[in-house]
Design an enzyme around this catalytic site. Sequence first.
Site, PDB file in Angstrom:
ATOM      1  N   TYR A  76       3.697  20.328   3.166  1.00  0.00           N
ATOM      2  CA  TYR A  76       4.130  19.173   3.418  1.00  0.00           C
ATOM      3  C   TYR A  76       3.013  18.195   4.137  1.00  0.00           C
ATOM      4  CZ  TYR A  76       7.207  15.463   5.975  1.00  0.00           C
ATOM      5  OH  TYR A  76       7.671  14.081   6.095  1.00  0.00           O
ATOM      6  N   HIS A 115       7.380  12.515   2.490  1.00  0.00           N
ATOM      7  CA  HIS A 115       8.539  11.155   2.469  1.00  0.00           C
ATOM      8  C   HIS A 115       7.784   9.893   2.684  1.00  0.00           C
ATOM      9  CE1 HIS A 115      10.770  14.606   4.640  1.00  0.00           C
ATOM     10  NE2 HIS A 115      11.803  14.209   4.001  1.00  0.00           N
TER      11      HIS A 115
HETATM   12  C1  LIG Z   1      -1.598   5.345  -0.606  1.00  0.00           C
HETATM   13  C2  LIG Z   1      -2.879   4.983  -0.233  1.00  0.00           C
HETATM   14  C3  LIG Z   1      -3.198   6.189   0.667  1.00  0.00           C
HETATM   15  C4  LIG Z   1      -3.884   4.929  -1.100  1.00  0.00           C
HETATM   16  O1  LIG Z   1      -5.144   5.022  -0.663  1.00  0.00           O
HETATM   17  P1  LIG Z   1      -6.593   4.649  -1.530  1.00  0.00           P
HETATM   18  O2  LIG Z   1      -7.554   4.951  -0.982  1.00  0.00           O
HETATM   19  O3  LIG Z   1      -6.418   3.036  -1.938  1.00  0.00           O
HETATM   20  O4  LIG Z   1      -6.248   5.383  -3.019  1.00  0.00           O
HETATM   21  P2  LIG Z   1      -7.435   5.516  -4.178  1.00  0.00           P
HETATM   22  O5  LIG Z   1      -8.431   4.297  -4.074  1.00  0.00           O
HETATM   23  O6  LIG Z   1      -7.907   6.843  -4.405  1.00  0.00           O
HETATM   24  O7  LIG Z   1      -6.130   5.089  -5.329  1.00  0.00           O
HETATM   25  C5  LIG Z   1      -6.185   6.109  -6.315  1.00  0.00           C
HETATM   26  C6  LIG Z   1      -5.307   5.542  -7.590  1.00  0.00           C
HETATM   27  O8  LIG Z   1      -3.915   5.325  -7.016  1.00  0.00           O
HETATM   28  C7  LIG Z   1      -3.466   4.087  -7.540  1.00  0.00           C
HETATM   29  N1  LIG Z   1      -2.884   3.152  -6.637  1.00  0.00           N
HETATM   30  C8  LIG Z   1      -3.435   3.077  -5.113  1.00  0.00           C
HETATM   31  N2  LIG Z   1      -3.086   2.252  -4.493  1.00  0.00           N
HETATM   32  C9  LIG Z   1      -2.501   1.136  -5.559  1.00  0.00           C
HETATM   33  C10 LIG Z   1      -1.747   0.103  -5.590  1.00  0.00           C
HETATM   34  N3  LIG Z   1      -1.691  -0.855  -4.298  1.00  0.00           N
HETATM   35  N4  LIG Z   1      -1.326  -0.645  -6.449  1.00  0.00           N
HETATM   36  C11 LIG Z   1      -1.412   0.102  -7.804  1.00  0.00           C
HETATM   37  N5  LIG Z   1      -2.070   1.267  -7.794  1.00  0.00           N
HETATM   38  C12 LIG Z   1      -2.442   1.751  -6.896  1.00  0.00           C
HETATM   39  C13 LIG Z   1      -4.397   3.504  -8.546  1.00  0.00           C
HETATM   40  O9  LIG Z   1      -4.164   3.807  -9.705  1.00  0.00           O
HETATM   41  C14 LIG Z   1      -5.447   4.218  -7.968  1.00  0.00           C
HETATM   42  O10 LIG Z   1      -6.591   4.047  -8.787  1.00  0.00           O
HETATM   43  P3  LIG Z   1      -7.509   2.868  -9.253  1.00  0.00           P
HETATM   44  O11 LIG Z   1      -7.759   2.059  -7.839  1.00  0.00           O
HETATM   45  O12 LIG Z   1      -8.765   3.553 -10.067  1.00  0.00           O
HETATM   46  O13 LIG Z   1      -6.752   2.214 -10.448  1.00  0.00           O
HETATM   47  C15 LIG Z   1      -3.155   3.929   0.725  1.00  0.00           C
HETATM   48  O14 LIG Z   1      -2.691   2.876   0.203  1.00  0.00           O
HETATM   49  C16 LIG Z   1      -2.458   4.109   2.175  1.00  0.00           C
HETATM   50  O15 LIG Z   1      -3.267   4.444   2.879  1.00  0.00           O
HETATM   51  N6  LIG Z   1      -1.201   3.676   2.164  1.00  0.00           N
HETATM   52  C17 LIG Z   1      -0.707   3.289   3.592  1.00  0.00           C
HETATM   53  C18 LIG Z   1      -0.178   4.895   3.916  1.00  0.00           C
HETATM   54  C19 LIG Z   1       0.903   5.241   3.331  1.00  0.00           C
HETATM   55  O16 LIG Z   1       1.694   4.537   2.811  1.00  0.00           O
HETATM   56  N7  LIG Z   1       0.849   6.691   3.042  1.00  0.00           N
HETATM   57  C20 LIG Z   1       1.823   7.399   2.287  1.00  0.00           C
HETATM   58  C21 LIG Z   1       2.827   8.034   3.220  1.00  0.00           C
HETATM   59  S1  LIG Z   1       1.924   9.512   3.781  1.00  0.00           S
END
Ligand SMILES: CC(C)(COP(=O)(O)OP(=O)(O)OC[C@H]1O[C@@H](n2cnc3c(N)ncnc32)[C@H](O)[C@@H]1OP(=O)(O)O)[C@@H](O)C(=O)NCCC(=O)NCCS
Lengths: 172, 882
Positions: A76, A115
């Site tokens: 999880y 989640h």
């Molecule tokens: C979700 C999260 C962890 C992604 O982190 P990140 O470092 O931006 O991820 P990556 O750069 O490795 O992205 C990997 C792929 O995911 C997809 N992706 C990530 N964010 C995206 C967005 N906002 N819109 C579209 N695609 C997205 C893309 O395909 C991306 O690849 P690309 O940049 O080559 O297109 C980040 O947005 C975050 O921290 N969000 C807030 C926390 C959260 O909501 N966590 C989830 C609950 S645990």
Amino acid sequence: MPRIVDARMELGDVTVHNLKQLKKLNAVILPVAYSDKFYTDVLELGNLAKLAYYNDVVVGGVCCRIDHEGDKRKLYIMTLGCLAAYRRHGVGTMLFNHVMKIAKEDGNIDCIFLHVQVSNDEAITFYKKFGFEIVGKKENYYKRIDPPDAFILQKEMKTSNGSEESEQNTSK
Amino acid sequence: MAANSQKLPQKESGIFKKVVRSYECKQYKNGLKFAKQILSNPKHSDHGETLAMKGLILNCIGKKDDAYDCVRRGLKNDLTSHVCWHVYGLLQRSDKKYDEAIKAYRNALKHDKENVQILRDLSLLQVQMRDMDGFCDTRYQLLKVRPAQRSSWVGYALAYHMNNDFEMALKVMGEYRKTQAPPQKLPDYEFSEMILYEVQLLMESGAYKDALKFLEDFRHYVSDMLAYAEIKGDILLRDKRFEEAELIFHDLIHRNPENLMYYQKLEECLNITSDENRMELYRVLKEEFPRSHVCRKVPLGFLKGPAFRDMIDQYLRPPLHKGVPSLWIGLKALYENKEKAQVIEELVLLYEKNLQSCNKFHPEDPDPMEPPSAILWVWFFLAQHFDRCGDHRRALEYIDKSIDHTPTHIELYMLKSKIYKHAGDLEEAALWMDEARSMDTADRFVNCKCVKYLLRVNKIDRAIETAGLFTREGMPPLQTMDDMQCMWFQKELARAYWRSGQYGEALVKYHEIDKHFDDIIEDQFDFHTYCMRKMTLRPYVGVLRLEDRIRGHRFYFDSAHDIIELYLYLYDNPDAKRAKDAPIAEEIEQDLSHLSESERRKIKRKQRKALAKAKEKAAEQEKEKEKENKPRHDDDRKAATDENKIKFNPKELLNVEDPLNEANKFLKPLQSMCTGNIRTHLLAYAIHSRRRKYLLMLQSLKRAFSCDPENPTLHCYIVDYVLTLEKERPELPDPVHTVIDDCIPRLTDGGKSPDELNQSFIAKHSNSLEHLVAAAQVLYKLHPDYRTKAIAMVTNLSDSLIDRSLRTCRNVHKFLSSGFLGDCSDELASYSSQCHALFPFASSFKPPVEAGKELESSPASPGDAPPCVGVAGRSPAAQKES
Ligand SMILES: CC(C)(COP(=O)(O)OP(=O)(O)OC[C@H]1O[C@@H](n2cnc3c(N)ncnc32)[C@H](O)[C@@H]1OP(=O)(O)O)[C@@H](O)C(=O)NCCC(=O)NCCS
């Protein structure tokens, strides 16, 4: 989005010394606040908790646990996130790959799940990319935020034909 | 006493030998047993040498009184025994009475001229005490007795060297070298050092050509090739053999492209005078050493205009791209030049704009995008930039932006803290430094900073507790900090105690610092024998010279300066001692006043318990320590010093008979080692004027005058002196008059009156607040009816002042509050609000409502007294280095 070629990215341990950095991180990334107990427990997680460094600065982190449900073992993801300014640079992927690696090395994990707030398109897109599917919805999962509902995202580890999916890399 | 009564029969003399052997093997119990066998025989009960040996052993096991008793009796019974004298000397030496010990050794040698052990012991003490003539004699004796030993020769040569008799030193070294066959097997480090030592002797004697020839003749044997090249390069340069020297320094840059000195010498070889030539040189060098930081940095210093802009643009971008937190610090020196600071500001603001619009430093850059951390480093840089320029508001804006962007980065919080410190809000600074500390509790550096900042706001207990996170477990932090000679901490702690009115505690800390310098001097003993045996003569000479000037070190100066001021304060305010004898109890009293009676009792009970516990713990630790010390007699000097370890007592220090005398003790080293620092002489004046030593006062003024005739405090003192003389003159003897009359004209611009002096001083320094404050004091002193004018002078805040800084304004504020000009509450209120507008973050100027958290400064905090009458200086807080 193009990646910065010469950026240094690596994972680091969460220790009693830098725990506060994880707290600061989660406070701005995640919509819910975690208790002090959560953080003292994090110190016991070992490999299941990690910080992500981008050019030597902490910008992301992940904390997971292993749940037992009947005879099933599920991984999880409690928190996984990256500072807004550093998103779309592969930090999330690095953190997720770490989770994947643990699950695979363990060899006895049935699925990975988490989640997500139903409105969090960014995260949903992110996880779908790694083969997660929405398998359910929990109404009023969150207490103090709106919308209060959460999707359950899940990725099966043991597929029916027994072969496991390979690690993903989204860098283009 | 007849000598033969001191002669032991064969059997006893055999036992005596066993006593000596037991001592040498540190078998003290056995030694005492054997000694008893001899002494218990009534015929030999006063045998001098046995008594002496017994005393020596007793001293080693810590029974000092018995030891002295035995040794004295032994000596009385046998005044012609070298053993008795030698032992007597050893005892004195273990008590650090070196002069006495030297005398005893000399007596011992009268009765046994060629005793090598005594000669060695004597020579060690002589070099330690810098009795260089005596040292030279003793080394000569040693050479005569032991001509086959290398250390005999080397020691003899060194003795001449330390007496600046290079010729003899070289002769001795030369003679010795002739007896030595050059080493067959190379490298031979010791032979190499010997050669280089001779080269050093030649160079110090000024015979550079000979030095070079010698160096070349023996080049084959030199294994320290770096020293070889540096020495050779220096000699060639001095000889104006530029082309050869150039090759050498070029090679040296190859070895270490980050050594600035090599570049400077290379410039000298090439006789570079114009900036164009210099630029060309560094352009070429940069191509050759593309990774050299020096190559890129040096040109920033001399380039101007567009060339500077280009260069700094190239210089800044890679580290902003990569993330190098120290980038700005490395450029701080450029801020001396306002134009350059301006160029940097424009450029980095442009980066900010471009990064936000197109994620590049310059839109036309061919490079790919910058990483998301680039903007962070740009903001971080700008925060430091505006902090340095005094625009703390903008600095804080930028640091807040970067913290929003990346709240996990510790350096950002440290900078935020620093900005608050510079802006004058120490409370806020301490809070943020503690925040930074909590983010990485394994980082000793930020821990130290936090301790320092806590001390700055007098949070002494918190500071000690925080320091304790890094000190040795099971030991009180203060003890560890003292053992580690952690002087910055002790200085800051002393100042915090001082500001809190705990003068005794402050004195203890200053004395502890002073003691470190004694210890450092004492530590030389470890080198005297070692270095001569191991042939590490060049570093040894360096150590001796360093130790000669050790109290010239800034750490000593700062703490000596403070403690002198504190003693002066205690002299001027004898009541201060009593007022704050138990400040802690008082504080508790105050803190609890708002609580109910039962709550108060509860808390008190707790406090008492904690206190008792702490005491118990301290006592236990004390015991533990004793236990640790006891069995350790392997090194008698160490054991002795541990026992001698002075524990300073705050009460005793506070209640000294004559604080001025104490102050004078700390002044002495400054007068011999910090003569170039005007503060030395101003302190001297402050001490002597209180003792009414008119000639010494004059001497201090003269010395201060030759450091800086325009110094504001000096101006006050000169006027003070002239006024004092007017009153006291009739009392002084004639010869004193003559001296004074001789010197006064030079100090007073040809005999001007105080009034005239002050007028020309004002005219000359009308744009310097610091000088105006001095002049206003003098003015008011001469003409109390000019009070309004004096106040107007010091409350001047016009833009044309060259030193309108937080520090100077705070000093004005203190001056007005001191009451020197009478009650100034109205003026203070309006001055504060004007200053508040200029320095919005400074707690000193916050309006009363906001000032709830303002740092309370004890009535005793120094510097409140005006420098003129009371001749007190500035407070340590006012001149702390920021
Ligand atoms: C979700 C999260 C962890 C992604 O982190 P990140 O470092 O931006 O991820 P990556 O750069 O490795 O992205 C990997 C792929 O995911 C997809 N992706 C990530 N964010 C995206 C967005 N906002 N819109 C579209 N695609 C997205 C893309 O395909 C991306 O690849 P690309 O940049 O080559 O297109 C980040 O947005 C975050 O921290 N969000 C807030 C926390 C959260 O909501 N966590 C989830 C609950 S645990």
